[in-house]
Design a protein around this motif. Structure first.
Motif, short mmCIF file in Angstrom:
data_model
loop_
_atom_site.label_atom_id
_atom_site.label_comp_id
_atom_site.label_asym_id
_atom_site.label_seq_id
_atom_site.Cartn_x
_atom_site.Cartn_y
_atom_site.Cartn_z
N ALA B 15 0.84 -1.20 0.00
CA ALA B 15 0.00 0.00 0.00
C ALA B 15 0.87 1.24 0.00
O ALA B 15 1.98 1.23 0.51
N TYR B 16 0.36 2.31 -0.61
CA TYR B 16 0.96 3.63 -0.45
C TYR B 16 0.05 4.41 0.47
O TYR B 16 -1.13 4.58 0.17
N HIS B 17 0.57 4.86 1.59
CA HIS B 17 -0.24 5.58 2.58
C HIS B 17 -1.49 4.79 2.91
O HIS B 17 -2.59 5.34 2.94
N ASP B 18 -1.35 3.51 3.13
CA ASP B 18 -2.47 2.66 3.50
C ASP B 18 -3.59 2.61 2.49
O ASP B 18 -4.71 2.23 2.79
N GLY B 39 -0.45 -5.85 -17.38
CA GLY B 39 -1.56 -5.30 -16.62
C GLY B 39 -1.75 -3.86 -17.04
O GLY B 39 -0.83 -3.25 -17.58
N PRO B 40 -2.96 -3.31 -16.82
CA PRO B 40 -3.19 -1.92 -17.23
C PRO B 40 -2.33 -0.95 -16.42
O PRO B 40 -1.71 -1.34 -15.44
N ASN B 41 -2.29 0.30 -16.86
CA ASN B 41 -1.53 1.32 -16.13
C ASN B 41 -2.01 1.43 -14.70
O ASN B 41 -3.20 1.44 -14.44
N GLY B 42 -1.08 1.53 -13.76
CA GLY B 42 -1.45 1.67 -12.36
C GLY B 42 -1.91 0.37 -11.73
O GLY B 42 -2.46 0.35 -10.64
N ALA B 43 -1.67 -0.75 -12.42
CA ALA B 43 -2.09 -2.05 -11.90
C ALA B 43 -1.23 -2.49 -10.73
O ALA B 43 -1.60 -3.39 -9.99
N GLY B 44 -0.08 -1.86 -10.59
CA GLY B 44 0.82 -2.24 -9.50
C GLY B 44 1.96 -3.12 -9.94
O GLY B 44 2.59 -3.79 -9.12
N LYS B 45 2.28 -3.10 -11.24
CA LYS B 45 3.35 -3.96 -11.75
C LYS B 45 4.71 -3.54 -11.18
O LYS B 45 5.44 -4.37 -10.63
N SER B 46 5.01 -2.25 -11.29
CA SER B 46 6.29 -1.77 -10.74
C SER B 46 6.33 -2.00 -9.24
O SER B 46 7.37 -2.36 -8.68
N THR B 47 5.19 -1.76 -8.59
CA THR B 47 5.14 -1.94 -7.14
C THR B 47 5.42 -3.39 -6.77
O THR B 47 6.11 -3.66 -5.79
N LEU B 48 4.89 -4.31 -7.57
CA LEU B 48 5.13 -5.74 -7.31
C LEU B 48 6.64 -6.04 -7.35
O LEU B 48 7.17 -6.70 -6.45
N1 LIG Z 1 5.40 6.56 -4.56
C1 LIG Z 1 4.07 6.43 -4.67
N2 LIG Z 1 3.24 7.06 -3.81
C2 LIG Z 1 1.91 6.94 -3.89
N3 LIG Z 1 1.29 6.19 -4.80
C3 LIG Z 1 2.03 5.53 -5.70
C4 LIG Z 1 3.47 5.61 -5.68
N4 LIG Z 1 3.94 4.84 -6.68
C5 LIG Z 1 2.88 4.30 -7.30
N5 LIG Z 1 1.73 4.71 -6.71
C6 LIG Z 1 0.37 4.30 -7.08
O1 LIG Z 1 0.30 2.90 -7.01
C7 LIG Z 1 -0.42 2.38 -8.10
C8 LIG Z 1 0.43 1.36 -8.82
O2 LIG Z 1 1.56 1.97 -9.36
P1 LIG Z 1 2.63 1.19 -10.26
O3 LIG Z 1 3.10 0.00 -9.49
O4 LIG Z 1 3.68 2.17 -10.67
O5 LIG Z 1 1.77 0.73 -11.50
P2 LIG Z 1 2.24 0.18 -12.90
O6 LIG Z 1 3.71 -0.01 -12.87
O7 LIG Z 1 1.47 -1.09 -13.03
O8 LIG Z 1 1.77 1.17 -13.92
C9 LIG Z 1 -0.81 3.55 -8.97
O9 LIG Z 1 -2.16 3.85 -8.71
C10 LIG Z 1 0.07 4.65 -8.52
O10 LIG Z 1 -0.61 5.87 -8.61
#
Ligand SMILES: Nc1ncnc2c1ncn2[C@@H]1O[C@H](COP(=O)(O)OP(=O)(O)O)[C@@H](O)[C@H]1O
Ligand SMILES: [Mg+2]
Lengths: 323, 245, 385
Positions: B15-18, B39-48
């Protein structure tokens, strides 16, 4: 005829040589000049190298804010210690500069304010606090009795008044700072170039930030007495900016920044010793900035080279069009 | 035919900020595979990826890489971040950047040796970038920059590659070089996990697939996972039909 | 003579020295903060730092021309020089050899240094004290009077009133354009407002305001007056009009509070107002509706609920799977969510109390109740899955 000539050559001693290239030997060999010059040169060398990292991290104005913010710490240290002891004033400066830095980071992370607005507010609030405290101790029944003339030196700097002890203090900060920079050269490099990748190979960015802030703070704090709170940021960023015009390699940039810093310090100190009344800090900064602007013109990446390149390109283009 | 799982993620929530971005996800990456994450944009791929690599705090879940925690095996992992994390003004040459790949093996304070420089040069050569060794990194084109970063990963001599959209904004030529490299690495027994955005090339470039949209929609072999139903479930169905293939 | 005296209105007949100073400070503050709002919105705050320092060189240069420290030409010269500073910074960063921050960081210390050198070498007999340049001399405001249209009032007050009037007219006339270019500079250019022209208009006024204010309150307070109230207002409001209004209120509050505190404690007035400005801005950071304290409270509250949701999700996701018996046992739940034994127990018990979860004693696992299943589906919708 010949004997006269030979005589002339042999009488050419070191002093005359210096005079011949326009330097005044008497000044150069005076004890005060040597002390001041050593102090400013060492400071400018370290500041130039450390500041290069600040510039590359895109934080040039943070140095300015912290420089201003160290002022109240100096006054508080004076109030606690009741003396103008360089070391305790320096510690005061480090504490209040660090506090300002922490508040800046805190607000930057936790509000939608832009960093530059945060810097402006903190800078003026901290310096304002310094002004309040300074006016408080002036004519105060207790503090007023202790001589406090030296305190205003920390605003504009008074390099001409530094003593051997101050140079020792500068060395005491410079050597560990340079050592840290040298030992962790590789770590700093990757931390500044690509922080995310640095983390992925196990480098703690918190540790790197702490190291960086630590050395920057101590350089600023030692520099205050020489250059003052208002202008110390130039010592940090101008040599780095100049060096970046000349090289594409981090190690070379650091070395050039050190050279630019110390050379400017030497020339600036010399000028201020020759012309009575000129303050040393501002003289050094004028020399430094002059070098920066010259570099922007004549360096391989500079305006002149760009202009020549464009002209050559246009020439070639028109030639090939004619053919 | 049982496959070895090299990266095992269980119940990962981030989670970002819960505000949860990833919810209770299990991911299994097969050893020696070329796995794409879509996955679509903002799916959380980079976050994963960041969660797996321990670059970002997780709320729950466990990650095992080669049966160990990331901290124990980070030397065997090469991560190529999205290129916007890089400070382009930094004064450094292409060779220098590749040399950074060796830092992970050097430890604190120690300097790179001749052997490391040799490895870095070879890596640049593999990417066809040997002529640009002395070039300032910002003076390279988008594709060339990406090749340098792949070379850095090669120099790292890792077992697993994690790449965040390495093909975004690169030329066709570079794209081919990168994919050839992935296939080559597979032959040498390595595993790559790549965030990808082009559905048309997906099946050609990769053999395993993870479809993500906050939750894992599907994962497994490419042929079994890339179905219209799965794409629709991930809100990626529009404008693309499996039938065309 | 008598006739003239009858016509002359003295402001000192109505306001004592303190009130005159405070009035001047408040007028100065308002004049600064209405421009400050646009500076903060356009990320130009540190330009005020650059301006307030480099103006000194402008004053020195103008002095060499006018040879008179009291000439109004001095202020005009300094104002023009301020605009030149902004122009020089812009020019330098346009070369792309340095970043914008670096350009600011090179230019203003250089100008300030030049000013200090010029003062110390050529103007030493002139009373141009660099300390006063930074700190200002608020105390002197009521002692420096002038007569305009038969009213005798402090010079500083008169200048600041004029500046305030000009700033108000500028903002009122160009309100629409300023608004658009602050929020979307690209759109503004497309829509045909030349944001370059607007930018230099804004910077010209900022420069002249800074010069006039700096004469009265010093360089450091000028920065605080421009940026502090505008920054507070920026965090509290959603529309530009409200932002302007709130920044004016903050500015008046800061000046009044700082002024009286300084008088009571007998310390630097400029310094105190800068401190108070910093403090109110910091308080706003802490207390505004999206501020840190609210965020911490919400985060704590959310986190509690969020953990429970997470547990329900976990149970729901694994219920129908073949490994359900393994996944839903206490030890596995605890490990997978990486919670402490006691926390896991407490949370499970709370969910059981709320009727979302039941214990399956035979299989030693936990499952969702009917109510729990509903909640599970709701969570999925809530978080967009
Ligand atoms: N540093 C951050 N702070 C707050 N929200 C973030 C941050 N990085 C990504 N997000 C949010 O987390 C979600 C997933 O982001 P991200 O993993 O970059 O998606 P993807 O790589 O699939 O496009 C998005 O809704 C994005 O807005
Ligand atoms: Mg991404």
């Amino acid at each position: 005829m010949l004997s006269v000539y030979l005589n002339k050559i042999f009488s050419l001693n070191f002093a005359n040589l210096l005079n011949a290239i326009g330097l005044d030997f008497e000044i150069l060999s005076s004890y005060t000049f040597i002390v001041v010059c050593l102090g400013t040169m060492i400071l400018a060398t370290v500041a130039g190298m450390v500041g290069t990292i600040t510039v590359l991290k895109g934080q040039s104005l943070i140095g300015d804010a912290i420089g201003h913010s160290s002022y109240p710490g100096i006054i508080i240290a004076f109030m606690i210690g009741m003396s103008l002891d360089s070391v305790s004033l320096m510690i005061g400066a480090i504490i209040s500069g660090t506090l300002a830095f922490i508040i800046i980071q805190f607000i930057d992370k936790n509000s939608k304010l832009n960093l530059d607005a945060v810097l402006a507010v903190i800078l003026s609030a901290f310096f304002g606090l310094g002004m309040v405290l300074k006016s408080f101790i002036q004519g105060h029944p207790i503090y007023g009795k202790v001589p406090q003339g030296g305190l205003s030196n920390y605003i504009f700097g008074q390099a001409a008044f530094i003593r051997t002890i101050d140079v020792q203090l500068i060395l005491a900060v410079a050597i560990p700072s340079l050592l840290i920079l040298f030992l962790f050269y590789k770590e700093f490099k990757i931390f500044v170039f690509d922080e995310v990748y640095a983390k992925s190979i196990g480098l703690s960015s918190t540790l790197m930030y702490v190291l960086l802030v630590l050395i920057t703070m101590s350089v600023i704090a030692t520099g205050l007495k020489l250059v003052g709170a208002i202008l110390i940021s130039s010592f940090l960023i101008v040599p780095g900016i100049t060096a970046l015009q000349w090289s594409n390699r981090f190690s070379h940039v650091l070395i050039i920044a050190a050279i630019v810093g110390s050379f400017s310090a030497f020339v600036g100190t010399y000028i201020s010793s020759v012309y009575a009344g000129m303050s040393t800090g501002p003289c050094i900064i004028v020399v430094m900035s002059g070098l920066a602007f010259i570099s922007m013109f004549i360096s391989p990446k500079g305006l002149l080279a760009n202009w020549l390149r464009r002209r050559k390109y246009l020439n070639d283009l028109s030639k090939s069009l004619i053919d | 035919m049982s496959e070895n799982i090299i990266v095992k993620v269980e119940d990962l929530t981030m989670a970002y900020h819960d505000k949860p971005v990833l919810w209770d996800n299990d991911v299994n990456i097969v050893e020696n595979s070329r796995t794409a994450i879509i996955g679509p944009n903002g799916a959380g791929k980079s976050t994963l990826l960041k969660g797996i690599l321990g670059l970002q705090k997780t709320l729950s879940g466990t990650v095992e890489i080669m049966g160990k925690s990331v901290k124990q095996v980070y030397k065997k992992i090469a991560y190529i971040p999205q290129s916007n994390s890089v400070n382009w003004d930094f004064p450094t040459t292409a060779l220098d950047v590749v040399l950074m790949g060796r830092y992970v093996h050097l430890g604190w304070i120690k300097r790179p040796k001749k052997k490391d420089i040799e490895i870095a040069r070879n890596a640049l050569h593999k990417m066809g970038m040997q002529d640009y060794a002395k070039r300032q990194i910002s003076q390279l084109s988008g594709g060339q920059k990406q090749r340098v970063f792949i070379a850095r990963a090669i120099a790292q001599n890792a077992e697993i590659y994690f790449m965040d959209e390495p093909l975004a904004g690169v030329d066709k030529n570079t794209e081919k070089v990168i994919i050839d490299f992935l296939k080559d690495s597979q032959k040498q027994g390595k595993t790559s996990i790549v965030i990808h955005h082009d559905l048309n090339t997906l099946a050609d470039y990769f053999d395993h697939l993870v479809i993500l949209n906050k939750r894992i929609i599907a994962q497994g072999k490419m042929s079994e996972t890339l179905t219209q139903a799965n794409l629709d479930a991930a809100d990626m169905g529009g404008g693309f039909t499996i039938a065309a293939m | 003579m008598i006739y003239q005296n009858l016509l002359l209105t003295k402001i000192s007949d109505f306001l004592n020295y303190n009130q005159q100073m405070l009035l001047t400070l408040i007028v100065t503050g308002i004049a600064c903060s209405i421009l400050g709002c646009f500076l903060v919105l356009n990320k130009l705050s540190m330009l005020t730092d650059a301006l307030s320092h480099s103006i000194l060189l402008g004053i020195v240069l103008a002095y060499f021309v006018t040879k008179d420290l009291n000439s109004p030409l001095l202020l005009i010269g300094a104002g023009i020089f301020g605009v030149f500073t902004v122009y020089a910074i812009g020019l330098l960063s346009k070369t792309r050899l340095v970043k914008n921050d670096d350009a600011v960081g090179i230019i203003f210390p250089l100008f300030f240094s030049l000013a200090v050198i010029l003062i110390s070498t050529f103007a030493r007999n002139v009373h141009l004290d660099t300390d006063i340049v930074l700190m200002g001399q608020v105390i002197m405001i009521p002692l420096n009077n002038m007569t305009v249209f038969g009213v005798e009032l402090p010079k500083a007050l008169f200048y600041m009133l004029i500046i305030l009037l000009i700033n108000l007219i500028f903002v009122a006339v160009f309100f629409k354009e300023l608004k658009v270019s602050s929020f979307d500079p690209e759109f503004a250019t497309l829509a045909g407002f030349s944001s370059g022209l607007l930018f230099y208009g804004l910077m010209t006024l900022t420069s002249f305001t800074a010069v006039a204010a700096f004469d009265a309150v010093g360089a450091i307070l000028v920065i605080a007056l421009f940026v502090g109230p505008a920054a507070s207002a920026y965090m509290l409001t959603k529309s530009l009009k409200k932002m302007l209004l709130v920044s004016i209120i903050f500015s008046m509050l800061n000046s009044t509070l700082g002024f009286y505190l300084a008088i009571v404690l007998n310390v630097s007035i400029s310094g105190m107002i800068a401190v108070i400005t910093g403090m109110t801005t910091f308080m706003t950071v802490l207390l505004n509706r999206q501020g840190i304290i609210t965020a911490i409270y919400l985060r704590h509250k959310n986190r509690k609920e969020f953990r429970l949701d997470l547990l329900i999700m976990h149970l729901g996701n694994h219920e129908d799977q073949e490994d359900a018996e393994f996944e839903l046992g206490f030890a596995t739940i605890k490990d997978h969510l990486s919670w402490e034994r006691e926390t896991t127990e407490r949370r499970l018990n709370r969910l059981i109390d709320q009727g979302f979860v039941q214990r399956n004693h035979e299989k030693k696992i936990f499952c969702l109740t009917e109510k729990g299943r509903l909640r599970y589906d709701m969570i999925k919708v809530d978080y967009g899955m």
